[in-house]
Motif scaffolding. Structure first.
Motif, PDB file in Angstrom:
ATOM      1  N   HIS A 174       0.868  -1.192   0.000  1.00 29.92           N
ATOM      2  CA  HIS A 174       0.000   0.000   0.000  1.00 29.92           C
ATOM      3  C   HIS A 174       0.898   1.234   0.000  1.00 29.92           C
ATOM      4  O   HIS A 174       1.169   1.840   1.041  1.00 29.92           O
ATOM      5  CB  HIS A 174      -0.926  -0.016   1.213  1.00 29.92           C
ATOM      6  N   VAL A 175       1.322   1.639  -1.187  1.00 28.05           N
ATOM      7  CA  VAL A 175       2.342   2.682  -1.292  1.00 28.05           C
ATOM      8  C   VAL A 175       1.794   4.082  -1.003  1.00 28.05           C
ATOM      9  O   VAL A 175       2.559   4.994  -0.666  1.00 28.05           O
ATOM     10  CB  VAL A 175       3.000   2.663  -2.693  1.00 28.05           C
ATOM     11  N   SER A 176       0.476   4.280  -1.142  1.00 26.89           N
ATOM     12  CA  SER A 176      -0.118   5.606  -0.907  1.00 26.89           C
ATOM     13  C   SER A 176      -0.512   5.835   0.548  1.00 26.89           C
ATOM     14  O   SER A 176      -1.077   6.870   0.893  1.00 26.89           O
ATOM     15  CB  SER A 176      -1.358   5.792  -1.798  1.00 26.89           C
TER      16      SER A 176
ATOM     17  N   GLU B 254      -9.820   7.627   9.179  1.00 29.16           N
ATOM     18  CA  GLU B 254      -8.502   6.990   9.198  1.00 29.16           C
ATOM     19  C   GLU B 254      -8.493   5.633   8.510  1.00 29.16           C
ATOM     20  O   GLU B 254      -7.429   5.126   8.152  1.00 29.16           O
ATOM     21  CB  GLU B 254      -8.016   6.813  10.639  1.00 29.16           C
ATOM     22  N   ALA B 255      -9.674   5.025   8.344  1.00 28.69           N
ATOM     23  CA  ALA B 255      -9.737   3.690   7.747  1.00 28.69           C
ATOM     24  C   ALA B 255     -10.975   3.559   6.879  1.00 28.69           C
ATOM     25  O   ALA B 255     -12.026   4.153   7.159  1.00 28.69           O
ATOM     26  CB  ALA B 255      -9.757   2.616   8.838  1.00 28.69           C
TER      27      ALA B 255
ATOM     28  N   ARG C 250      -8.309  -0.147  -6.946  1.00 28.10           N
ATOM     29  CA  ARG C 250      -8.449   1.297  -7.124  1.00 28.10           C
ATOM     30  C   ARG C 250      -8.541   2.008  -5.781  1.00 28.10           C
ATOM     31  O   ARG C 250      -7.997   3.097  -5.592  1.00 28.10           O
ATOM     32  CB  ARG C 250      -9.661   1.608  -8.001  1.00 28.10           C
ATOM     33  N   VAL C 251      -9.235   1.394  -4.835  1.00 26.21           N
ATOM     34  CA  VAL C 251      -9.353   1.984  -3.495  1.00 26.21           C
ATOM     35  C   VAL C 251      -7.976   2.054  -2.827  1.00 26.21           C
ATOM     36  O   VAL C 251      -7.592   3.084  -2.261  1.00 26.21           O
ATOM     37  CB  VAL C 251     -10.336   1.180  -2.624  1.00 26.21           C
TER      38      VAL C 251
ATOM     39  N   PRO D 144      -4.971   7.295   1.094  1.00 27.81           N
ATOM     40  CA  PRO D 144      -3.953   7.388   2.135  1.00 27.81           C
ATOM     41  C   PRO D 144      -4.427   6.761   3.439  1.00 27.81           C
ATOM     42  O   PRO D 144      -3.628   6.507   4.335  1.00 27.81           O
ATOM     43  CB  PRO D 144      -3.745   8.898   2.291  1.00 27.81           C
ATOM     44  N   ALA D 145      -5.750   6.533   3.564  1.00 25.59           N
ATOM     45  CA  ALA D 145      -6.298   5.866   4.747  1.00 25.59           C
ATOM     46  C   ALA D 145      -6.009   4.371   4.666  1.00 25.59           C
ATOM     47  O   ALA D 145      -5.889   3.801   3.580  1.00 25.59           O
ATOM     48  CB  ALA D 145      -7.807   6.097   4.843  1.00 25.59           C
TER      49      ALA D 145
END
Length: 438
Positions: A51-53, A96-97, A113-114, A119-120
């Motif tokens: 999850h790089v973002s 946050e999630a 895509r999500v 960033p969450a």
């Protein structure tokens, strides 16, 4: 080359990861203290290596209470673009999630895509995806195929997964011997219970828990141990099925920590006000201080259309009593898939509950926000009040919809405004309530 597998492994080795460093800064906590909490399992930092973002967040003891937003496609509402609009709104509203609870068709495109845009931290329930992934009836899915879905979600960058490993055959026997008003209301839990009944086999997530842990360790996926037997009505709260499963979740927590896999434990559910605090204490005790994630609790069963309120009431009490993570509930709960407006109402209600609890828990900086708002109110600084509002758009809209004759008041009190009166009298000015002049 990283010389650690997970955030827990790094913390135990004294390695400061970029995720630990980022969370410590957000939480105004010393890095050494946060590492101690992560190493012990009392804080989890869900952060999949793919999850790089991600802008990492911590969940657990001494940290701000976090909120989660559920969304995803279903057979009746399968528009990906609509759900992606909700994802962006949830991000904009500082959730946050985000949990992708998609339960129809080939969900991989939406999930990827999500993860890419968010960033969450992203959560899923692989059990929901299995039927559509294999295009098989439930009873025909094998244990290894369930685990393969988990691996696929991990590869796609999911940070935490709800795994209902606690509803094993032993828990099922307890459930059968102790009748409930609303049976099993967890979607994933009911599917696993049905699979066990249809096949005669043990819950695959329990039977092959070590294999599951190996997958999670490889990608640094946090397991959110699902409460399949959470109460779906206040009549069923704190009953034999719920407590039996909770004991087992505590055992599974320790097994995960032995392999450096981070754990969050899920909890109720529907529950009357007077039971919430004791349930939070019981969970923390039985699950060794692991972060606790609650759905609500919803404190009364008779308010469909307003369950964002019943949930916020219970959530505030739960978080003030030790819960670390609140799953939002919308006005559409029990009625339909939430639309964008429902989601917004649910997020605001959940954020209010979380922030109120943080004030009660003495989280560093929590009161500063409120004190800044109080100062702006004392100074009748409307623009500052809007900036500090949890929902600035709504605050501005309400103010603009009913414009007062005097800018230093509102249309409820007018020139009888207590703040206006005190500001003027303390400044030695005249108090002119009836005259039209200032």
């Amino acid at each position: 080359m990283k010389n650690y597998t997970t955030q827990m492994d790094a913390a135990r080795k004294g390695i400061i990861t970029k995720e630990i460093e980022a969370v410590a800064k957000k939480e105004r906590m010393e890095t050494s203290k946060l590492m101690e909490l992560v190493a012990s399992g009392r804080v989890a930092i869900p952060a999949n290596k793919n999850h790089v973002s991600l802008s990492p967040e911590g969940v657990g003891e001494g940290l701000r209470t976090k909120i989660n937003v559920n969304l995803g496609i279903s057979k009746d509402c399968r528009c990906i673009d609509t759900e992606l609009e909700k994802v962006q709104k949830a991000i904009d509203m500082k959730a946050e999630a985000i949990m992708d609870l998609s339960s129809f068709g080939k969900t991989e495109e939406f999930r990827k895509r999500v993860v890419e845009m968010s960033p969450a931290m992203i959560g899923t329930v692989p059990m929901y995806d299995a039927v559509g992934f294999y295009d098989k009836e439930l009873k025909d899915i094998t244990a290894s195929e369930f685990l393969d879905v988990v691996k696929k979600h991990a590869e796609d960058g999911v940070d935490f997964m709800t795994i209902h490993a606690g509803v094993n055959r032993e828990t099922a026997h307890i459930f059968k011997r102790n009748s409930r008003l609303t049976n099993i209301v967890s979607r994933g839990g009911s599917l696993l219970y049905a699979w066990m009944e249809l096949t005669g086999n043990e819950n695959p997530f329990y039977e092959y828990y070590d294999e599951l842990l190996d997958i999670c360790a490889q990608y640094d996926v946090t397991i959110s141990l699902g409460d399949a037997c959470r109460p779906g009505s206040i009549a069923d709260s704190t009953d034999a099925s719920q407590i039996k499963e909770l004991i087992l979740l505590g055992e599974l927590t320790k097994r995960a920590w032995e392999k450096n896999v981070q754990i969050i434990v899920e909890g109720p559910g529907h529950m009357s006000l007077n039971e919430i605090q004791s349930n939070m204490l019981l969970q923390k005790k039985l699950c060794h201080g692991a972060p606790f994630y609650v759905l609500g609790p919803i404190v009364t069963d008779v308010a469909p259309g307003y369950d964002h309120i019943t949930s916020a009431i219970g959530g505030a009490i739960a978080a003030a009593s030790g819960a670390d993570f609140l799953c939002y509930v919308t006005p559409a709960e029990h009625l339909r898939l939430p639309d964008l407006d429902d989601m917004k109402e649910g997020i605001i209600a959940s954020r209010i509950a979380a922030h109120a609890a943080d004030i009660a828990k003495g989280i560093p900086g929590a009161r500063d926000w409120d004190n800044s708002m109080s100062k702006a109110r004392a100074e009748l600084d409307w623009e500052k009040m809007f900036e500090l509002s949890m929902d600035p758009e709504k605050a501005r809209r309400y103010r603009a919809s009913s414009v007062p004759a005097h800018e230093d008041s509102c249309t409820m009190c007018g020139k009888m405004c207590a703040v206006r009166t005190m500001n003027r009298v303390m400044a030695g000015k005249d108090i002119n309530i009836l005259r039209n002049d200032d």
